[in-house]
Write an enzyme that holds these catalytic residues in place. Structure first.
Site, mmCIF file in Angstrom:
data_model
loop_
_atom_site.group_PDB
_atom_site.id
_atom_site.type_symbol
_atom_site.label_atom_id
_atom_site.label_comp_id
_atom_site.label_asym_id
_atom_site.label_seq_id
_atom_site.Cartn_x
_atom_site.Cartn_y
_atom_site.Cartn_z
ATOM 1 N N ASP A 163 0.828 -1.209 0.000
ATOM 2 C CA ASP A 163 0.000 0.000 0.000
ATOM 3 C C ASP A 163 0.859 1.253 0.000
ATOM 4 O O ASP A 163 0.672 2.169 -0.813
ATOM 5 C CB ASP A 163 -0.892 0.021 1.244
ATOM 6 C CG ASP A 163 -2.199 -0.726 1.056
ATOM 7 O OD1 ASP A 163 -2.590 -0.957 -0.095
ATOM 8 O OD2 ASP A 163 -2.820 -1.075 2.070
ATOM 9 N N LEU A 164 1.784 1.308 0.941
ATOM 10 C CA LEU A 164 2.581 2.521 1.107
ATOM 11 C C LEU A 164 3.464 2.784 -0.106
ATOM 12 O O LEU A 164 3.561 3.916 -0.580
ATOM 13 C CB LEU A 164 3.433 2.413 2.377
ATOM 14 C CG LEU A 164 2.656 2.267 3.684
ATOM 15 C CD1 LEU A 164 3.620 2.098 4.861
ATOM 16 C CD2 LEU A 164 1.755 3.474 3.918
#
Length: 390
Positions: A163-164
């Site tokens: 995600d990051l």
């Protein structure tokens, strides 16, 4: 202080969950004017609106509610896009086409628009329409296969790496496209995904397969092909020590007060130490567990050997170096009071983000933003009456 570097850009944020908001946060931290376009239903899946996660991800934005399932709302979004610089979305690829807000549709109203798409698996390929979540990308992208101990099963990382990183790659792509627009006058469609980001983050583990033909396995806290490079016990906890190369190893043995480790043929070279890793680790541990962590951290760093404690999160933010880096941004929320949120890890000479503005209430700025984009009071009222805006 002059305006922040991205203050001249307007961003329409259609994202939710984590990857997309992470992308947008990189822009809002440096001054971009972000309009969060939300649907009328439930709040973002990052949790309750008043929760710490939502407040951290969505600070420094204004909120507009448009029900994009209604044609009036889609028409309104296109009017916003006509005057925006960037639009970021993380729908599944088919959704934006179904809503009529895909890149081609918005490029028709604003050829200068930089349109960024972040999805689970990308805009093309056999998995394009699958739902994607961080842990699935960690699994399919190889990270879990190299995380954990040799005797144990695969483990996910303790943070949402896919995600990051997809959010960060998305932000980098947007900035590249904005720079390109200065030369060409035209926007671009920026694309990344959780799977692409996770595979890219495999880094040296990926090329061990691509170049060397080696399928890496799990090595726990040990570096795959270097030691000392791992976790060692101290009298009051554990420390991480990193010494790469023979010159560093000589300094390490001297600081440890263990010249015999340099002379022992089992440990004399990097290759020998890796081959005899268990015996080497125990020989080092017999020394390090005799003194507290603070002793070893000071001693090794003075000798030019990287060493640090394993901090729990509370100790991370008490660390004087972390405090000196200004990684905490305060925000005053009208209902929740003083909040401490994560700041940007980027430093720019002559520019620094000020106090963050709190995450907006849902639809808090609908009228304000629509007026700024040229909607009359009558047009706004018609959108509300049609259920297209809130």
């Amino acid at each position: 202080m002059s305006a922040l570097p991205l203050a001249r850009f307007t961003v329409l944020d259609l994202t939710r969950v984590r990857a997309g908001p992470t992308c947008v946060k990189q822009l809002s931290d440096w001054g971009a004017r972000v309009v969060k376009v939300e649907g009328p239903g439930e709040d973002d899946m990052t949790g309750a609106r008043d929760g710490s996660d939502f407040q951290n991800l969505h600070r420094d934005k204004r909120s507009v509610v448009l029900d994009l399932k209604r044609p009036e709302a889609v028409a309104a979004l296109k009017r916003l896009a006509a005057r925006a610089d960037v639009l970021v979305e993380n729908f599944r690829p088919d959704v934006k086409h179904r809503l009529g807000i895909a890149y081609e549709a918005l490029r028709a109203v604003n050829p200068r628009l930089v349109y960024a798409s972040i999805s689970g698996f990308g805009q093309e390929g056999p998995y394009r329409d699958r739902p994607g979540f961080d842990m699935v990308a960690q699994a399919m992208g190889g990270l879990m296969s190299v995380t954990g101990t040799p005797a144990g099963g695969p483990l996910r990382a303790g943070i949402p790496v896919a995600d990051l990183c997809s959010g960060l790659f998305g932000a980098i792509g947007i900035l590249i496209a904005l720079l390109d627009r200065e030369a060409t006058g035209e926007g671009r469609w920026v694309q990344t995904s959780l799977l692409q980001a996770q595979v890219a983050m495999l880094d040296f583990q990926a090329v061990r397969w691509l170049v060397d033909g080696v399928v890496p396995g799990r090595t726990g806290n040990d570096h795959p092909y270097m030691t000392p490079m791992g976790v060692y016990p101290a009298a009051d906890g554990e420390i991480v020590i990193g010494a790469s190369g023979q010159e560093q190893y000589r300094k390490f043995c001297a600081a440890l007060g263990a010249p015999e480790l340099l002379e022992d043929p089992r440990f004399a070279t990097m290759e020998a130490r890796v081959e005899n890793r268990a015996a080497f680790t125990e020989a080092v541990a017999a020394r390090t567990r005799a003194a507290p962590a603070g002793h070893w951290v000071a001693l090794f760093n003075a000798a030019g050997i990287a060493c640090g404690p394993i901090n729990a999160i509370d100790r991370v933010f008490a660390d004087p170096q972390v405090r000196a880096q200004g990684l905490v941004r305060p925000v005053r929320h009208p209902r929740l009071g003083e909040l401490r949120l994560l700041g940007s890890p980027i430093g720019l000479s002559g520019a620094a983000p000020g106090d963050a503005r709190p995450a907006p209430e849902k639809g808090e700025h609908t009228d304000e933003v629509l007026r700024e984009f040229g909607f009359s009071a009558e047009e706004i009222e018609r959108l509300r009456a049609a259920g297209a805006a809130m």
